[in-house]
Design a protein around this motif. Structure first.
Motif, mmCIF file in Angstrom:
data_model
loop_
_atom_site.group_PDB
_atom_site.id
_atom_site.type_symbol
_atom_site.label_atom_id
_atom_site.label_comp_id
_atom_site.label_asym_id
_atom_site.label_seq_id
_atom_site.Cartn_x
_atom_site.Cartn_y
_atom_site.Cartn_z
ATOM 1 N N GLN A 79 23.924 28.801 -3.076
ATOM 2 C CA GLN A 79 23.073 27.626 -3.019
ATOM 3 C C GLN A 79 23.166 26.809 -4.308
ATOM 4 O O GLN A 79 22.848 27.301 -5.376
ATOM 5 C CB GLN A 79 21.608 28.035 -2.787
ATOM 6 N N HIS A 80 23.595 25.577 -4.161
ATOM 7 C CA HIS A 80 23.566 24.620 -5.254
ATOM 8 C C HIS A 80 22.427 23.620 -5.040
ATOM 9 O O HIS A 80 22.429 22.545 -5.610
ATOM 10 C CB HIS A 80 24.907 23.877 -5.374
ATOM 11 N N TYR A 81 21.498 23.970 -4.188
ATOM 12 C CA TYR A 81 20.341 23.142 -3.874
ATOM 13 C C TYR A 81 19.103 24.024 -3.916
ATOM 14 O O TYR A 81 19.186 25.248 -3.948
ATOM 15 C CB TYR A 81 20.479 22.514 -2.487
ATOM 16 N N SER A 82 17.935 23.398 -3.885
ATOM 17 C CA SER A 82 16.675 24.127 -3.789
ATOM 18 C C SER A 82 16.133 23.931 -2.376
ATOM 19 O O SER A 82 15.783 22.819 -1.988
ATOM 20 C CB SER A 82 15.677 23.615 -4.833
ATOM 21 N N GLY A 83 16.103 25.014 -1.611
ATOM 22 C CA GLY A 83 15.847 24.931 -0.174
ATOM 23 C C GLY A 83 14.580 24.205 0.216
ATOM 24 O O GLY A 83 14.573 23.342 1.102
ATOM 25 N N GLN A 84 13.473 24.518 -0.445
ATOM 26 C CA GLN A 84 12.199 23.952 -0.023
ATOM 27 C C GLN A 84 12.093 22.466 -0.341
ATOM 28 O O GLN A 84 11.257 21.757 0.223
ATOM 29 C CB GLN A 84 11.026 24.702 -0.677
ATOM 30 N N ALA A 85 12.949 21.965 -1.254
ATOM 31 C CA ALA A 85 12.852 20.571 -1.684
ATOM 32 C C ALA A 85 13.939 19.680 -1.102
ATOM 33 O O ALA A 85 13.753 18.465 -1.014
ATOM 34 C CB ALA A 85 12.909 20.501 -3.213
#
Length: 574
Positions: free
Chosen positions: A114-120
């Motif tokens: 993950q290179h992202y923040s899932g909840q955001a």
């Protein structure tokens, strides 16, 4: 005590699960046919495939690659246009093209880096449909390839009728994949999700509630609590050796992993199916002795790594020498889990190509960091679903080849000879990890503007090496602190993800297809036994030497050098 209990429960639960998996994939009648048969037949009609038709290794491999391509394109488009699609009550916008590509490929390859923040950054549709769907399907695809390889080792399903050199039936890819999803993944995930909901893990499609902060008088007066169908995703992320968390902090987040019981459930789920596959392989191959040897080798390496990681994290953090009371390394850890359970999770998640975390790996002491890297580089101590046991078989082939040379016999496995063509392809698999990981690490470290590491020293090199190792091993964990959401990191990791997923699956499938067509040689006094202590020790030695020789310089420039550096600093402070 908690560590031993978790490991014992995982082993005890994996035994009957392995027997169940043997039954559903053996091709014989099974009680689950009455429950799942009608649903499977309906899916086959929709797909337009004849599940009863067997495939040779080429047809099986092509079906695998085409299905992955189709799923990858769909996932990429949905992520790119999530802001225009329903199930987005929080109004989350689209991902950049490079981040969408990395995310789609990451979950397509059962890596979930993950290179992202899932909840955001992901909508409920992206999380619940794109991510969770791939978390069910991609491990099933890996298991399907493993089943084909196992059938190839025994000459294929038509071994009794086919002539030498004739193509062999390695099963039907679509039947194996659908059966793995419906009969294995879904029931287990539903059970684990219910258990997690009982521990307080959220399971809802409502918009995120807004609540006032506890400490009033600050500039921040309210906070949005991100929710969603978290329990369902956590269940399959653990069971499917996926690892991508609903929340950015993954299972260190108290909503995703709220209690010690939830932590134990999720830790057991990490290794449950990979261990069960060892029991399944023994049943399908009708080689119980080989399964026991495999279990012993993997178990020995796993316990050794777990012990080393726990011991390492029980030692004080050298950076705090002289500044605080000397206790275990609690940096980057949740107090409710402590050092031992955090080290256990870190070790198992990198042994199984899962990659989920309940503590920050970037904060591990150097020896524990080396253990997590080693688990990914070996990639056959349990390993990912299907691909882990395939990697183990690759090591077995190499050990058989070396042992054959030592005793002056043509190497063979289950009565079929390993010859020039098979050994040449094994050579490709041997060189591939070091060529890919070291090349990309060198390029990234050599150009500071694209590196993005948070530490300029040896630990900074370890951050970069770890990220590419995680991508190649289809693991997904990372040394956080790395600025990896950039075009360079996203695109370079996509390349590593693809090379680390498809070549290590397709090449063993090719080798199994070649072996299947060969004449089976009867067992004799000169046959190399694969189930005794001698071969087990040989196999462990081969696994350790190959990885030690390939990556020793990177170890010295990373965790080994860092450990020596920190020891020196701590000594100077005293």
């Amino acid at each position: 005590m908690d560590v031993m209990l978790i490991l014992a429960l995982a082993l005890l639960l994996a035994w009957p699960l392995g027997a169940y998996m043997t039954g559903i994939f053996s091709g014989q009648k099974h009680w689950s046919d009455k429950v799942f048969g009608p649903v499977e037949n309906g899916i086959f009609k929709i797909l337009g495939v004849k599940a009863s038709e067997g495939m040779n290794w080429k047809s099986y491999g092509i079906a695998f690659l085409i299905s992955n391509l189709v799923l990858g394109v769909i996932a990429f488009l949905l992520l790119m246009f999530q802001h225009l699609l329903p199930m987005n009550p929080d109004g989350i916008g689209p991902l950049s093209w490079d981040l969408a590509l990395h995310t789609a490929v990451s979950f397509l390859t059962n890596t979930n880096q993950q290179h992202y923040s899932g909840q955001a950054q992901l909508s409920y549709l992206s999380q619940g449909f794109v991510i969770v769907t791939l978390q069910f399907v991609t491990p099933a695809m890996g298991l399907a390839i493993c089943l084909a390889v196992l059938r190839g080792l025994m000459g294929g399903r038509n071994a009794k009728d086919a002539a030498e050199g004739e193509e062999r039936d390695l099963g039907n890819y679509y039947q194996d994949t659908v059966r793995a999803v419906l009969r294995l993944m879904l029931p287990l995930a539903a059970l684990v999700a219910l258990l997690l909901v009982g521990q307080g893990v959220p399971s809802t499609y409502q918009a995120s509630p807004v609540v006032p902060v506890v400490e009033q008088g600050q500039s921040l007066t309210e906070q949005k609590i991100p929710l969603g169908p978290v329990a369902a995703m956590v269940a399959i992320k653990q069971l499917g050796t996926n690892g991508g968390g609903w929340y950015g902090p993954n299972s260190s987040n108290p909503l995703e992993n709220p209690t010690p019981v939830a932590n134990a459930i999720e830790t057991i789920a990490l290794v449950l199916i990979p261990i069960a596959i060892v029991f399944m392989a023994g049943g399908l191959l009708r080689q119980r002795g080989f399964a026991k040897m495999s279990l012993a080798v993997m178990g020995f390496l796993s316990l050794f790594c777990v012990g080393a990681a726990i011991y390492s994290e029980q030692q004080p953090n050298a950076a705090f020498s002289g500044l605080a009371e000397q206790a275990g390394n609690m940096e980057g850890k949740e107090v409710r889990f402590g050092t031992d359970l955090s080290a256990l999770w870190a070790t198992l998640t990198t042994q199984t190509s899962n990659g989920s975390v309940n503590a920050m790996h970037d904060s591990l002491n150097p020896v524990a960091g080396l253990v997590t890297r080693s688990g990914m580089l070996i990639n056959a101590i349990w390993g990912g679903i299907g691909c882990g046991f395939i990697n183990f078989i690759v090591y077995v082939w190499i050990a058989v080849f070396i042992a054959g040379l030592m005793i002056g016999r043509t190497p063979e496995i289950f009565g079929r000879k390993l010859e020039k063509t098979e050994i040449s392809w094994l050579g490709v698999l041997l060189v591939l990890p070091s060529a890919v990981i070291l090349t990309f690490t060198a390029i990234t470290v050599a150009i500071p503007i694209i590196t993005g590491n948070s530490n300029p020293g040896l630990h900074g090199i370890a951050q970069v090496f770890y990220e590419y190792t995680s991508a190649f091993a289809n693991n997904g964990s990372g040394f956080e602190g790395l600025g990896d959401n950039t075009p360079w990191w996203n695109i370079s990791c996509v390349i590593v993800l693809l090379l680390g997923r498809y070549l290590p699956l397709v090449i063993p499938l090719l080798i199994a297809g070649l072996l299947a067509k060969k004449r089976q040689i009867p067992v004799s006094n000169g046959t190399l036994p694969l189930h005794n202590l001698t071969f087990g020790v040989t196999l462990v030695t081969v696994i350790l030497i190959l990885n030690f020789l390939s990556f020793l310089p990177s170890m010295v420039l990373g965790p080994i050098g860092e450990a020596l550096e920190l020891t020196s600093i701590a000594g100077d402070l005293k």
